[in-house]
Scaffold this motif. Structure first.
Motif, PDB file in Angstrom:
ATOM      1  N   MET A   1       0.840  -1.193   0.000  1.00  0.00           N
ATOM      2  CA  MET A   1       0.000   0.000   0.000  1.00  0.00           C
ATOM      3  C   MET A   1       0.879   1.250   0.000  1.00  0.00           C
ATOM      4  SD  MET A   1      -1.314  -0.342   3.936  1.00  0.00           S
ATOM      5  CE  MET A   1      -0.159  -0.752   5.254  1.00  0.00           C
ATOM      6  N   PRO A   2       0.601   2.198  -0.897  1.00  0.00           N
ATOM      7  CA  PRO A   2       1.443   3.387  -0.996  1.00  0.00           C
ATOM      8  C   PRO A   2       1.366   4.268   0.242  1.00  0.00           C
ATOM      9  CG  PRO A   2       0.090   3.096  -2.970  1.00  0.00           C
ATOM     10  CD  PRO A   2      -0.431   2.161  -1.953  1.00  0.00           C
ATOM     11  N   ALA A   3       0.201   4.371   0.851  1.00  0.00           N
ATOM     12  CA  ALA A   3       0.029   5.240   2.015  1.00  0.00           C
ATOM     13  C   ALA A   3      -0.813   4.525   3.064  1.00  0.00           C
ATOM     14  CB  ALA A   3      -0.624   6.556   1.607  1.00  0.00           C
ATOM     15  N   THR A   4      -0.720   5.008   4.285  1.00  0.00           N
ATOM     16  CA  THR A   4      -1.486   4.414   5.373  1.00  0.00           C
ATOM     17  C   THR A   4      -1.753   5.504   6.415  1.00  0.00           C
ATOM     18  OG1 THR A   4      -1.520   2.604   6.982  1.00  0.00           O
ATOM     19  CG2 THR A   4       0.601   3.674   6.593  1.00  0.00           C
ATOM     20  N   THR A   5      -2.331   5.115   7.528  1.00  0.00           N
ATOM     21  CA  THR A   5      -2.571   6.061   8.612  1.00  0.00           C
ATOM     22  C   THR A   5      -1.889   5.556   9.879  1.00  0.00           C
ATOM     23  OG1 THR A   5      -4.623   4.975   9.301  1.00  0.00           O
ATOM     24  CG2 THR A   5      -4.800   6.725   7.644  1.00  0.00           C
ATOM     25  N   VAL A   6      -1.785   6.426  10.854  1.00  0.00           N
ATOM     26  CA  VAL A   6      -1.160   6.045  12.117  1.00  0.00           C
ATOM     27  C   VAL A   6      -1.925   4.893  12.772  1.00  0.00           C
ATOM     28  CG1 VAL A   6      -0.569   6.823  14.442  1.00  0.00           C
ATOM     29  CG2 VAL A   6      -0.215   8.349  12.499  1.00  0.00           C
ATOM     30  N   SER A   7      -3.258   4.998  12.796  1.00  0.00           N
ATOM     31  CA  SER A   7      -4.054   3.957  13.449  1.00  0.00           C
ATOM     32  C   SER A   7      -3.909   2.606  12.765  1.00  0.00           C
ATOM     33  CB  SER A   7      -5.529   4.367  13.489  1.00  0.00           C
ATOM     34  OG  SER A   7      -6.032   4.562  12.180  1.00  0.00           O
ATOM     35  N   ALA A   8      -3.679   2.614  11.438  1.00  0.00           N
ATOM     36  CA  ALA A   8      -3.586   1.361  10.687  1.00  0.00           C
ATOM     37  C   ALA A   8      -2.323   0.579  11.008  1.00  0.00           C
ATOM     38  CB  ALA A   8      -3.666   1.643   9.187  1.00  0.00           C
ATOM     39  N   ILE A   9      -1.263   1.253  11.460  1.00  0.00           N
ATOM     40  CA  ILE A   9      -0.012   0.545  11.728  1.00  0.00           C
ATOM     41  C   ILE A   9       0.299   0.437  13.221  1.00  0.00           C
ATOM     42  CG2 ILE A   9       0.930   1.332   9.525  1.00  0.00           C
ATOM     43  CD1 ILE A   9       2.673   3.293  11.073  1.00  0.00           C
ATOM     44  N   THR A  10      -0.547   1.023  14.054  1.00  0.00           N
ATOM     45  CA  THR A  10      -0.263   1.020  15.495  1.00  0.00           C
ATOM     46  C   THR A  10      -0.205  -0.387  16.063  1.00  0.00           C
ATOM     47  OG1 THR A  10      -1.286   3.196  15.787  1.00  0.00           O
ATOM     48  CG2 THR A  10      -1.066   1.818  17.741  1.00  0.00           C
ATOM     49  N   THR A  11      -1.181  -1.226  15.716  1.00  0.00           N
ATOM     50  CA  THR A  11      -1.228  -2.580  16.275  1.00  0.00           C
ATOM     51  C   THR A  11       0.001  -3.385  15.895  1.00  0.00           C
ATOM     52  OG1 THR A  11      -3.646  -2.546  16.145  1.00  0.00           O
ATOM     53  CG2 THR A  11      -2.586  -4.694  16.371  1.00  0.00           C
ATOM     54  N   VAL A  12       0.473  -3.227  14.664  1.00  0.00           N
ATOM     55  CA  VAL A  12       1.591  -4.037  14.168  1.00  0.00           C
ATOM     56  C   VAL A  12       2.931  -3.533  14.685  1.00  0.00           C
ATOM     57  CG1 VAL A  12       2.736  -4.865  12.072  1.00  0.00           C
ATOM     58  CG2 VAL A  12       0.258  -4.575  12.099  1.00  0.00           C
ATOM     59  N   LEU A  13       3.112  -2.209  14.776  1.00  0.00           N
ATOM     60  CA  LEU A  13       4.439  -1.661  15.016  1.00  0.00           C
ATOM     61  C   LEU A  13       4.624  -0.977  16.374  1.00  0.00           C
ATOM     62  CD1 LEU A  13       5.182  -0.064  11.517  1.00  0.00           C
ATOM     63  CD2 LEU A  13       5.952  -2.270  12.395  1.00  0.00           C
ATOM     64  N   SER A  14       3.569  -0.821  17.142  1.00  0.00           N
ATOM     65  CA  SER A  14       3.693  -0.061  18.388  1.00  0.00           C
ATOM     66  C   SER A  14       4.595  -0.728  19.416  1.00  0.00           C
ATOM     67  CB  SER A  14       2.303   0.182  19.005  1.00  0.00           C
ATOM     68  OG  SER A  14       1.655  -1.049  19.288  1.00  0.00           O
ATOM     69  N   SER A  15       4.884  -2.021  19.256  1.00  0.00           N
ATOM     70  CA  SER A  15       5.762  -2.711  20.210  1.00  0.00           C
ATOM     71  C   SER A  15       7.236  -2.440  19.924  1.00  0.00           C
ATOM     72  CB  SER A  15       5.498  -4.222  20.185  1.00  0.00           C
ATOM     73  OG  SER A  15       5.731  -4.745  18.892  1.00  0.00           O
ATOM     74  N   TYR A  16       7.546  -1.841  18.762  1.00  0.00           N
ATOM     75  CA  TYR A  16       8.942  -1.589  18.383  1.00  0.00           C
ATOM     76  C   TYR A  16       9.385  -0.185  18.801  1.00  0.00           C
ATOM     77  CZ  TYR A  16       8.433  -5.793  15.527  1.00  0.00           C
ATOM     78  OH  TYR A  16       8.215  -7.073  15.104  1.00  0.00           O
ATOM     79  N   VAL A  17       9.032   0.228  19.981  1.00  0.00           N
ATOM     80  CA  VAL A  17       9.446   1.539  20.487  1.00  0.00           C
ATOM     81  C   VAL A  17       9.949   1.369  21.920  1.00  0.00           C
ATOM     82  CG1 VAL A  17       7.775   2.793  19.048  1.00  0.00           C
ATOM     83  CG2 VAL A  17       7.135   2.118  21.374  1.00  0.00           C
ATOM     84  N   ARG A  18      10.729   2.332  22.375  1.00  0.00           N
ATOM     85  CA  ARG A  18      11.213   2.311  23.742  1.00  0.00           C
ATOM     86  C   ARG A  18      10.050   2.399  24.721  1.00  0.00           C
ATOM     87  NH1 ARG A  18      15.652   6.943  24.106  1.00  0.00           N
ATOM     88  NH2 ARG A  18      14.456   7.171  26.042  1.00  0.00           N
ATOM     89  N   PRO A  19      10.165   1.751  25.875  1.00  0.00           N
ATOM     90  CA  PRO A  19       9.061   1.773  26.851  1.00  0.00           C
ATOM     91  C   PRO A  19       8.698   3.182  27.312  1.00  0.00           C
ATOM     92  CG  PRO A  19      10.650   0.057  27.403  1.00  0.00           C
ATOM     93  CD  PRO A  19      11.264   0.866  26.308  1.00  0.00           C
ATOM     94  N   ASP A  20       9.683   4.085  27.337  1.00  0.00           N
ATOM     95  CA  ASP A  20       9.405   5.439  27.816  1.00  0.00           C
ATOM     96  C   ASP A  20       9.007   6.397  26.690  1.00  0.00           C
ATOM     97  OD1 ASP A  20      11.941   5.168  26.749  1.00  0.00           O
ATOM     98  OD2 ASP A  20      12.791   6.790  27.947  1.00  0.00           O
ATOM     99  N   PHE A  21       8.802   5.871  25.457  1.00  0.00           N
ATOM    100  CA  PHE A  21       8.372   6.673  24.314  1.00  0.00           C
ATOM    101  C   PHE A  21       6.982   6.227  23.894  1.00  0.00           C
ATOM    102  CE2 PHE A  21      11.742   9.029  21.735  1.00  0.00           C
ATOM    103  CZ  PHE A  21      12.412   9.443  22.873  1.00  0.00           C
TER     104      PHE A  21
END
Length: 418
Positions: free
Chosen positions: A1-21
């Motif tokens: 998909m060329p574009a997406t939204t924040v909500s569309a990728i939150t479930t998949v990628l939200s675990s790849y961030v620092r705990p304090d971010f």
């Protein structure tokens, strides 16, 4: 998909961030870097602007200019110093047509204000968004005397709201700063048909014979625009025929761009009476006899959007100069590269749909924060490689090719190449 939204990728990628971010802050750190790596799929787009100036500002959301046509004629683009070496930049008509579009760096507004005119700065909601209920906007400017000045507008949900400086005679805007503005807002320069520092006056005809024998004191136009009308009410009520009936004076901008002056009386004036209001010796007249509400048109305002913003930032607009000696309105078709716009909500669009590339960008940022430079370099290189592979697949057969024909065939762009 060329574009997406924040909500569309939150479930998949939200675990790849620092705990304090939080996830949104992490994306705002990583995505600008990914956007800047190349001309990825959906980061190149077209737009059209019109200008009657010897310059144009790239649309908001554009990082850079790739190619352009002016009135359907292809033009080249030059770096910011190109015509400095040949003719200088003192010409008010823009550079020589041979230069095409010349990079002019960044400016604080979409267009420059005309120093020979007077402006009222007003804030309004942008498109379908609600007007901000919090935050402030600070504007630094040069007044008509050449002196620096500034003003701050606090936002509380009511609009339109104006910048209340002393003279309203602004010749140049130096900077605009948005501070925690919670909804997109638009800044407009309202060109006042009469200079705000000049005076206007009322004249009253009590019996309807068109002899406007009673004239009040004069008042600054700026007071009328700002609603500072207590002295006007007092002066008009001093006219015997008014009898103290005038309650309020207000002004508003109508659909035709004219300023309507509204006077509200506690009771009807004598039958046949008339009232005039003047600005620069141009008089407007209306019959007020028998009415408790009346309206007059006093001046014309031309509004021009000069900046937009949200959150906490300083808007800057990429400028290009072009030849426009007449001047006339020119239509410019632009091929642009998208810039990254800071994300503020789950509905915001991300013009990168490659989830694996974004994941490696997030992991690369974590590795950098942990001083693991080798692992960080690995993740960023994989991120770029994934985007290059995606771009290669996206192009398909549509890609530039160079063909050599040693016999000089008609289909070869390079003849007799040995």
């Amino acid at each position: 998909m060329p574009a997406t939204t924040v909500s569309a990728i939150t479930t998949v990628l939200s675990s790849y961030v620092r705990p304090d971010f939080d996830f949104l802050s992490s994306l705002n750190m990583v995505l600008p870097r990914i956007y800047g790596m190349g001309y990825w799929r959906d980061l190149v787009y077209e737009d059209v602007v019109s200008t009657d100036h010897p310059y144009l500002s790239l649309p908001e959301g554009a990082e850079s200019l790739i190619s352009a046509t002016v009135d359907d004629n292809p033009v080249g683009s030059r770096s910011v110093w190109a015509d400095y070496r040949v003719q200088g930049t003192g010409s008010t008509s823009g550079p020589d047509p041979l230069f095409g579009l010349v990079d002019d760096g960044y400016a604080p507004t979409i267009i420059d204000l005309d120093p020979s005119k007077s402006y009222l700065i007003e804030l309004e909601p942008f498109e379908e968004y609600t007007f901000p209920t919090s935050g402030s906007v600070k504007i630094k400017f040069i007044d008509s005397d050449g002196d620096p000045d500034s003003g701050t507008v606090s936002l509380d949900g009511t609009y339109p709201v104006t910048l209340n400086n002393d003279s309203f005679s602004i010749s140049q805007i130096k900077s605009v700063t948005f501070d925690e503005v919670n909804s997109p807002v638009e800044i407009k320069a309202l060109e006042v048909g009469v200079a705000p520092e000049e005076a206007f006056e009322f004249r009253y005809d009590a019996n309807g014979d068109n002899n406007f024998e009673t004239q009040t004191s004069s008042f600054p136009i700026a007071d009328l625009i700002n609603g500072d009308t207590a002295d006007m009410v007092t002066a008009l009520n001093a006219i015997p025929d008014f009898g103290g009936n005038l309650v309020t004076i207000s002004s508003s901008l109508n659909a035709g761009g004219l300023v309507d002056v509204i006077l509200i009386f506690s009771s009807a004036l004598p039958s046949g009476s008339k009232l005039k209001i003047s600005a620069q010796n141009t008089w407007s007249s209306v019959s007020v006899g028998g009415s408790t509400v009346m309206g007059l048109t006093v001046m014309k305002r031309v509004e021009t959007t000069i900046a937009r913003g949200v959150g906490s930032n300083v808007p800057r607009y990429r400028r290009f100069r072009l030849s426009n000696p007449t001047p006339k309105t020119k239509i410019v078709n632009l091929l642009l590269k998208r810039s990254f716009t800071p994300l503020t909500s789950d509905d915001d669009i991300i013009y990168l749909g490659n989830l694996n590339a974004i994941k490696h960008g997030l992991l690369g940022m974590i590795a950098e924060d942990n001083a693991d430079l080798e692992r960080a370099e690995y993740h960023w290189s994989i991120c770029k490689k994934l985007l290059e592979e995606e771009m290669d697949a996206h192009r398909g057969s549509v890609r530039p090719t160079v063909k050599f024909d040693p016999f000089g065939g008609a289909g070869s762009p390079i003849y007799n190449s040995m």
